[in-house]
Motif scaffolding. Structure first.
Motif, short mmCIF file in Angstrom:
data_model
loop_
_atom_site.label_atom_id
_atom_site.label_comp_id
_atom_site.label_asym_id
_atom_site.label_seq_id
_atom_site.Cartn_x
_atom_site.Cartn_y
_atom_site.Cartn_z
N TYR A 1 -60.86 3.73 -39.47
CA TYR A 1 -61.74 3.09 -38.50
C TYR A 1 -60.92 2.13 -37.65
O TYR A 1 -60.05 1.42 -38.14
CB TYR A 1 -62.83 2.30 -39.22
CG TYR A 1 -63.40 3.02 -40.44
CD1 TYR A 1 -64.17 4.16 -40.28
CD2 TYR A 1 -63.13 2.58 -41.73
CE1 TYR A 1 -64.68 4.84 -41.38
CE2 TYR A 1 -63.63 3.25 -42.83
CZ TYR A 1 -64.40 4.38 -42.66
OH TYR A 1 -64.90 5.05 -43.75
N GLU A 2 -61.21 2.12 -36.34
CA GLU A 2 -60.48 1.25 -35.43
C GLU A 2 -61.40 0.85 -34.29
O GLU A 2 -62.35 1.55 -33.95
CB GLU A 2 -59.26 1.98 -34.87
CG GLU A 2 -58.48 1.16 -33.91
CD GLU A 2 -57.02 1.03 -34.26
OE1 GLU A 2 -56.37 0.18 -33.66
OE2 GLU A 2 -56.52 1.77 -35.13
N PRO B 1 -64.24 -2.62 -42.82
CA PRO B 1 -65.55 -1.96 -42.83
C PRO B 1 -65.57 -0.79 -43.81
O PRO B 1 -64.53 -0.17 -44.08
CB PRO B 1 -65.70 -1.46 -41.40
CG PRO B 1 -64.29 -1.17 -40.98
CD PRO B 1 -63.47 -2.27 -41.62
N THR B 2 -66.74 -0.49 -44.31
CA THR B 2 -66.92 0.68 -45.16
C THR B 2 -67.48 1.81 -44.31
O THR B 2 -67.99 1.59 -43.20
CB THR B 2 -67.92 0.38 -46.30
OG1 THR B 2 -69.21 0.13 -45.71
CG2 THR B 2 -67.49 -0.81 -47.14
N TYR B 3 -67.42 3.00 -44.84
CA TYR B 3 -67.97 4.16 -44.14
C TYR B 3 -69.45 3.94 -43.84
O TYR B 3 -69.92 4.20 -42.73
CB TYR B 3 -67.75 5.42 -44.99
CG TYR B 3 -68.30 6.68 -44.38
CD1 TYR B 3 -67.74 7.23 -43.23
CD2 TYR B 3 -69.38 7.34 -44.96
CE1 TYR B 3 -68.24 8.40 -42.67
CE2 TYR B 3 -69.88 8.51 -44.41
CZ TYR B 3 -69.31 9.03 -43.27
OH TYR B 3 -69.81 10.18 -42.73
N GLU C 1 -64.69 6.29 -35.71
CA GLU C 1 -64.02 7.11 -36.71
C GLU C 1 -62.80 7.68 -36.00
O GLU C 1 -62.92 8.26 -34.92
CB GLU C 1 -64.91 8.25 -37.19
CG GLU C 1 -65.99 7.82 -38.14
CD GLU C 1 -66.67 9.00 -38.84
OE1 GLU C 1 -66.10 10.12 -38.88
OE2 GLU C 1 -67.77 8.79 -39.35
N CYS C 2 -61.64 7.48 -36.57
CA CYS C 2 -60.42 7.95 -35.92
C CYS C 2 -59.38 8.35 -36.95
O CYS C 2 -59.59 8.20 -38.15
CB CYS C 2 -59.88 6.90 -34.96
SG CYS C 2 -59.47 5.36 -35.73
N THR D 1 -56.66 -3.29 -35.29
CA THR D 1 -56.42 -3.12 -36.72
C THR D 1 -57.02 -1.80 -37.18
O THR D 1 -58.20 -1.54 -36.96
CB THR D 1 -57.05 -4.28 -37.52
OG1 THR D 1 -56.51 -5.50 -37.05
CG2 THR D 1 -56.76 -4.13 -39.01
N PHE D 2 -56.19 -0.99 -37.79
CA PHE D 2 -56.63 0.29 -38.35
C PHE D 2 -56.99 0.05 -39.80
O PHE D 2 -56.20 -0.49 -40.57
CB PHE D 2 -55.51 1.33 -38.25
CG PHE D 2 -55.86 2.65 -38.88
CD1 PHE D 2 -56.63 3.57 -38.20
CD2 PHE D 2 -55.41 2.97 -40.15
CE1 PHE D 2 -56.95 4.80 -38.77
CE2 PHE D 2 -55.72 4.19 -40.74
CZ PHE D 2 -56.49 5.10 -40.04
#
Length: 189
Positions: free
Chosen positions: A39-40, A47-49, A61-62, A142-143
């Motif tokens: 996530y970015e 973060p959670t899904y 979503e990346c 931040t990834f």
């Protein structure tokens, strides 16, 4: 692990909707060392899904791609990006709807930014699409790596419903178009 003459690998980050599709596409390309789902581009730390799926964290979503620039160029990664999804669809890819599924390129340096902007402008100008390209081009932030069960999801779950009916046809189509750029074990010609 393969490296370029300076011994350095490079990173690229792309969002094309569901990261299961994106990861499967990039993992198949020669010169890609790894493709990590995550996530970015949002405002919530770690973060959670489940949180990202609400569309309220601002994340996309990346996939963070680590690649060897002596084997595959950033321009080739951009070509894969634009050909593996619909860059004219705002905040949606197929049945996946929300800002977390936006078309986005997170650039890691000025060169990537310029190449992404040029590719987008040239593709838009070419008339390849009936609608304008809406791909966001933003600086990397931040990834956050997605949960372990999301990594290599398609490879590990090819018979899961979404994988079988959505991911597999998309990946098969991509592999036909990018046949010459696939890792040797995937090029069955």
């Amino acid at each position: 692990m393969a490296t370029n003459e300076s011994g350095a690998l490079a990173k690229a980050t792309f969002g094309t909707g569901c990261f299961w599709c994106t990861e499967a596409v990039y993992e198949s390309l020669r010169g890609v060392i790894s493709a990590v789902s995550g996530y970015e581009g949002g405002h919530k730390e770690n973060p959670t899904y489940k949180e990202v799926c609400t569309g309220t964290t601002g994340h996309a979503e990346c996939v963070e791609v680590t690649y060897d620039p002596t084997q595959i160029t950033y321009q080739e990664l951009l070509e894969a990006f634009f050909r593996s999804h619909d860059p004219t669809s705002l905040n949606r890819q197929g049945n996946d709807i929300g800002t977390q599924y936006r078309s986005v390129i997170f650039y890691h340096n000025d060169e990537q930014k310029q190449l992404a902007e040029t590719a987008k402008a040239e593709l838009d100008k070419s008339g390849a699409y009936d609608s304008p390209i809406v791909t966001e081009i933003s600086p990397v932030s931040t990834f956050y790596e997605a949960e372990a069960y999301h990594q290599s999801y398609f490879a590990n779950n090819p018979n899961q419903g979404y994988c079988a009916f959505v991911v597999a046809p998309k990946v098969d189509k991509f592999r036909k178009v990018f046949k010459e750029k696939l890792k040797p074990d995937l090029n069955h010609s």
